[in-house]
Design a protein around this motif. Structure first.
Motif, PDB file in Angstrom:
ATOM      1  N   ASN A 286       0.393  -1.113  -0.188  1.00  0.00           N
ATOM      2  CA  ASN A 286       0.141  -0.387   0.111  1.00  0.00           C
ATOM      3  C   ASN A 286       1.273   1.070   0.341  1.00  0.00           C
ATOM      4  OD1 ASN A 286      -2.447  -1.466  -0.437  1.00  0.00           O
ATOM      5  ND2 ASN A 286      -2.819  -1.171   2.029  1.00  0.00           N
ATOM      6  N   GLY A 287       1.876   0.965  -0.754  1.00  0.00           N
ATOM      7  CA  GLY A 287       2.841   2.289  -0.795  1.00  0.00           C
ATOM      8  C   GLY A 287       3.946   2.636   0.728  1.00  0.00           C
ATOM      9  N   ASN A 288       3.712   1.845   0.872  1.00  0.00           N
ATOM     10  CA  ASN A 288       5.138   1.515   2.328  1.00  0.00           C
ATOM     11  C   ASN A 288       5.683   0.654   2.345  1.00  0.00           C
ATOM     12  OD1 ASN A 288       3.528   4.203   3.228  1.00  0.00           O
ATOM     13  ND2 ASN A 288       1.498   2.673   4.360  1.00  0.00           N
ATOM     14  N   VAL A 289       6.884   0.736   2.836  1.00  0.00           N
ATOM     15  CA  VAL A 289       7.811  -0.483   3.125  1.00  0.00           C
ATOM     16  C   VAL A 289       7.532  -0.804   4.685  1.00  0.00           C
ATOM     17  CG1 VAL A 289      10.467  -1.026   2.979  1.00  0.00           C
ATOM     18  CG2 VAL A 289       9.259   1.119   0.872  1.00  0.00           C
ATOM     19  N   VAL A 290       7.205  -1.984   5.263  1.00  0.00           N
ATOM     20  CA  VAL A 290       7.856  -2.499   5.843  1.00  0.00           C
ATOM     21  C   VAL A 290       8.628  -3.006   6.671  1.00  0.00           C
ATOM     22  CG1 VAL A 290       5.972  -4.137   7.948  1.00  0.00           C
ATOM     23  CG2 VAL A 290       5.304  -2.753   6.213  1.00  0.00           C
ATOM     24  N   GLY A 291       9.787  -2.776   7.559  1.00  0.00           N
ATOM     25  CA  GLY A 291      10.668  -3.438   8.110  1.00  0.00           C
ATOM     26  C   GLY A 291      10.515  -4.532   8.671  1.00  0.00           C
ATOM     27  N   LEU A 292      10.624  -5.623   8.020  1.00  0.00           N
ATOM     28  CA  LEU A 292      10.352  -6.879   8.879  1.00  0.00           C
ATOM     29  C   LEU A 292      11.535  -7.116   9.951  1.00  0.00           C
ATOM     30  CD1 LEU A 292       9.783  -8.489   5.876  1.00  0.00           C
ATOM     31  CD2 LEU A 292       8.005  -7.474   7.067  1.00  0.00           C
ATOM     32  N   GLY A 293      12.344  -6.710  10.836  1.00  0.00           N
ATOM     33  CA  GLY A 293      13.136  -7.240  11.129  1.00  0.00           C
ATOM     34  C   GLY A 293      14.126  -8.249  10.435  1.00  0.00           C
ATOM     35  N   THR A 294      15.073  -8.719  12.549  1.00  0.00           N
ATOM     36  CA  THR A 294      15.682  -9.877  11.933  1.00  0.00           C
ATOM     37  C   THR A 294      16.260 -10.647  13.094  1.00  0.00           C
ATOM     38  OG1 THR A 294      17.882  -9.427  13.736  1.00  0.00           O
ATOM     39  CG2 THR A 294      17.647  -8.347  11.011  1.00  0.00           C
ATOM     40  N   LEU A 295      16.764 -11.923  12.957  1.00  0.00           N
ATOM     41  CA  LEU A 295      16.267 -12.928  13.529  1.00  0.00           C
ATOM     42  C   LEU A 295      17.861 -12.858  14.903  1.00  0.00           C
ATOM     43  CD1 LEU A 295      15.641 -16.332  11.180  1.00  0.00           C
ATOM     44  CD2 LEU A 295      13.998 -14.744  13.013  1.00  0.00           C
ATOM     45  N   GLY A 296      17.975 -11.795  14.985  1.00  0.00           N
ATOM     46  CA  GLY A 296      18.764 -10.903  15.441  1.00  0.00           C
ATOM     47  C   GLY A 296      20.180 -10.646  15.693  1.00  0.00           C
ATOM     48  N   GLY A 297      20.632 -10.895  13.950  1.00  0.00           N
ATOM     49  CA  GLY A 297      21.724 -10.610  13.663  1.00  0.00           C
ATOM     50  C   GLY A 297      21.537  -9.075  12.442  1.00  0.00           C
ATOM     51  N   THR A 298      22.754  -8.856  11.981  1.00  0.00           N
ATOM     52  CA  THR A 298      23.144  -7.552  10.890  1.00  0.00           C
ATOM     53  C   THR A 298      21.999  -7.668  10.014  1.00  0.00           C
ATOM     54  OG1 THR A 298      24.925  -8.544  10.590  1.00  0.00           O
ATOM     55  CG2 THR A 298      25.128  -7.337  11.933  1.00  0.00           C
ATOM     56  N   ASN A 299      21.882  -8.874   8.991  1.00  0.00           N
ATOM     57  CA  ASN A 299      21.288  -9.037   7.884  1.00  0.00           C
ATOM     58  C   ASN A 299      19.973 -10.136   7.938  1.00  0.00           C
ATOM     59  OD1 ASN A 299      23.506  -6.820   7.155  1.00  0.00           O
ATOM     60  ND2 ASN A 299      24.516  -8.628   6.056  1.00  0.00           N
ATOM     61  N   SER A 300      19.532  -9.273   7.348  1.00  0.00           N
ATOM     62  CA  SER A 300      17.667 -10.554   6.501  1.00  0.00           C
ATOM     63  C   SER A 300      17.127  -9.717   5.270  1.00  0.00           C
ATOM     64  CB  SER A 300      17.333 -10.512   7.345  1.00  0.00           C
ATOM     65  OG  SER A 300      16.256  -9.018   7.730  1.00  0.00           O
ATOM     66  N   MET A 301      16.775 -10.937   4.275  1.00  0.00           N
ATOM     67  CA  MET A 301      15.963 -10.275   3.044  1.00  0.00           C
ATOM     68  C   MET A 301      15.109 -11.815   3.168  1.00  0.00           C
ATOM     69  SD  MET A 301      19.612 -11.092   0.807  1.00  0.00           S
ATOM     70  CE  MET A 301      20.955  -9.902   0.599  1.00  0.00           C
ATOM     71  N   ALA A 302      13.783 -11.336   2.655  1.00  0.00           N
ATOM     72  CA  ALA A 302      13.141 -11.807   1.874  1.00  0.00           C
ATOM     73  C   ALA A 302      12.654 -12.373   0.753  1.00  0.00           C
ATOM     74  CB  ALA A 302      11.204 -11.051   2.733  1.00  0.00           C
ATOM     75  N   PHE A 303      12.116 -13.564   0.032  1.00  0.00           N
ATOM     76  CA  PHE A 303      11.768 -14.358  -0.895  1.00  0.00           C
ATOM     77  C   PHE A 303      10.495 -14.455  -1.438  1.00  0.00           C
ATOM     78  CE2 PHE A 303      16.058 -15.585   0.885  1.00  0.00           C
ATOM     79  CZ  PHE A 303      17.082 -15.103   0.167  1.00  0.00           C
ATOM     80  N   GLY A 304       9.485 -14.524  -0.156  1.00  0.00           N
ATOM     81  CA  GLY A 304       8.836 -14.646  -1.414  1.00  0.00           C
ATOM     82  C   GLY A 304       7.406 -14.145  -0.119  1.00  0.00           C
ATOM     83  N   VAL A 305       5.897 -13.658  -0.830  1.00  0.00           N
ATOM     84  CA  VAL A 305       4.959 -13.986   0.407  1.00  0.00           C
ATOM     85  C   VAL A 305       3.871 -14.066   0.123  1.00  0.00           C
ATOM     86  CG1 VAL A 305       5.118 -11.544  -0.809  1.00  0.00           C
ATOM     87  CG2 VAL A 305       3.801 -11.680   1.177  1.00  0.00           C
ATOM     88  N   ASN A 306       2.414 -14.783   0.402  1.00  0.00           N
ATOM     89  CA  ASN A 306       1.186 -14.838  -0.075  1.00  0.00           C
ATOM     90  C   ASN A 306       0.091 -13.824   0.447  1.00  0.00           C
ATOM     91  OD1 ASN A 306       0.907 -15.086   2.496  1.00  0.00           O
ATOM     92  ND2 ASN A 306       0.752 -17.442   2.734  1.00  0.00           N
ATOM     93  N   ASP A 307      -0.805 -14.123   0.340  1.00  0.00           N
ATOM     94  CA  ASP A 307      -2.244 -13.611  -0.305  1.00  0.00           C
ATOM     95  C   ASP A 307      -2.261 -13.013   1.363  1.00  0.00           C
ATOM     96  OD1 ASP A 307      -2.029 -13.000  -2.542  1.00  0.00           O
ATOM     97  OD2 ASP A 307      -4.120 -14.263  -3.008  1.00  0.00           O
ATOM     98  N   ALA A 308      -2.035 -13.382   2.722  1.00  0.00           N
ATOM     99  CA  ALA A 308      -2.014 -13.236   3.644  1.00  0.00           C
ATOM    100  C   ALA A 308      -1.207 -12.596   4.225  1.00  0.00           C
ATOM    101  CB  ALA A 308      -2.004 -14.606   4.620  1.00  0.00           C
ATOM    102  N   LEU A 309      -0.284 -11.815   3.631  1.00  0.00           N
ATOM    103  CA  LEU A 309       0.643 -11.433   3.753  1.00  0.00           C
ATOM    104  C   LEU A 309       1.930 -12.416   5.215  1.00  0.00           C
ATOM    105  CD1 LEU A 309      -0.720  -7.853   4.497  1.00  0.00           C
ATOM    106  CD2 LEU A 309       0.728  -9.017   2.156  1.00  0.00           C
ATOM    107  N   GLN A 310       1.859 -13.531   4.853  1.00  0.00           N
ATOM    108  CA  GLN A 310       3.142 -14.189   5.702  1.00  0.00           C
ATOM    109  C   GLN A 310       3.996 -13.932   4.763  1.00  0.00           C
ATOM    110  OE1 GLN A 310       0.610 -17.601   5.644  1.00  0.00           O
ATOM    111  NE2 GLN A 310       1.014 -17.921   7.993  1.00  0.00           N
ATOM    112  N   VAL A 311       5.267 -13.465   4.616  1.00  0.00           N
ATOM    113  CA  VAL A 311       6.506 -13.650   4.513  1.00  0.00           C
ATOM    114  C   VAL A 311       7.690 -14.533   4.298  1.00  0.00           C
ATOM    115  CG1 VAL A 311       8.451 -11.800   3.276  1.00  0.00           C
ATOM    116  CG2 VAL A 311       6.242 -10.835   4.055  1.00  0.00           C
ATOM    117  N   VAL A 312       8.266 -15.085   3.686  1.00  0.00           N
ATOM    118  CA  VAL A 312       9.142 -15.662   3.900  1.00  0.00           C
ATOM    119  C   VAL A 312      10.820 -15.465   3.187  1.00  0.00           C
ATOM    120  CG1 VAL A 312       8.616 -17.815   4.264  1.00  0.00           C
ATOM    121  CG2 VAL A 312       8.461 -16.966   2.288  1.00  0.00           C
ATOM    122  N   GLY A 313      11.883 -15.672   4.051  1.00  0.00           N
ATOM    123  CA  GLY A 313      12.953 -15.509   3.566  1.00  0.00           C
ATOM    124  C   GLY A 313      14.601 -16.050   4.410  1.00  0.00           C
TER     125      GLY A 313
END
Length: 215
Positions: free
Chosen positions: A16-43
């Motif tokens: 919706n025109g906004n960039v949402v930061g998803l955080g990390t698992l405690g480390g410095t880097n994270s990357m997202a690779f996939g998303v579904n219609d329920a806005l579940q994101v994997v990476g």
């Protein structure tokens, strides 16, 4: 995807025109690779030690280590989650028995997608809502794109029309019509491909067909 920040790469969701930061698992880097219609994101994200990368599932504002959902004494370490379908099933790759293997995750259970003949590793990159999965795997003759369906892994090069001239190396996505995208080599050059199942198999001997001129 991800955005660069002064302290490292951060998995992000554009919505919706906004960039949402998803955080990390405690480390410095994270990357997202996939998303579904329920806005579940994997990476994938570095963990707190910054020495290990783990697959993640982000939902309802929280990033979760996918490994925490596995049974106790499970031998998998899930490294990257690459795709998620509308049922919440996830594909990617991880390590088991000192090998890098493609996986399908569903409700705490992990299925090993197997290997191509002569190969030692496999990586899943995409799936559809029929649980058809695509990726790449080593084989006796090099890295080849694969299609996994109904419990069996197949070299995509064995499924295309003979004489096409293609050497399909990696498959990155598959839609609900069974169309597959990725890249391969033809005439000595690397090109993107679109692989479309034929409406009739009479002229192709049951093979999938790479349309002429599709690069």
């Amino acid at each position: 995807g991800y955005v660069d920040t002064p302290t490292g790469a951060r998995a992000s969701l554009y919505y919706n025109g906004n960039v949402v930061g998803l955080g990390t698992l405690g480390g410095t880097n994270s990357m997202a690779f996939g998303v579904n219609d329920a806005l579940q994101v994997v990476g994938a994200s570095l963990t707190a030690s910054n020495a290990t990368t783990h697959a993640f599932l982000w939902q309802n504002g929280s990033m979760l280590d996918l490994n925490q959902f596995l049974p106790f004494n499970n031998s998998w370490e899930l490294v990257e989650a690459r795709g998620i379908n509308e049922s919440g099933q996830i594909v990617g790759w991880g390590q088991i028995n000192n090998q890098e293997r493609a996986f399908l995750y569903k409700s705490g259970n992990v299925a090993d997608l197997g290997l191509l003949s002569g190969g030692t590793n496999s990586y899943a990159y995409g799936m559809n809502n029929s649980n058809s999965i695509v990726g790449t795997a080593s084989s006796a003759s090099g890295e080849h794109a694969f299609l996994w369906q109904n419990g069996f892994i197949n070299d995509l090069n064995d499924l295309i029309k003979p004489g096409s001239g293609w050497d399909l190396r990696e498959a990155w996505g598959i839609n609900d019509s069974g169309q597959i995208v990725g890249w391969g080599v033809i005439s000595g050059q690397a090109h993107a491909f679109l692989l479309t199942p034929p409406t009739t198999t009479a002229s192709t001997g049951g093979k999938l067909l790479v349309p002429q001129g599709q690069t």
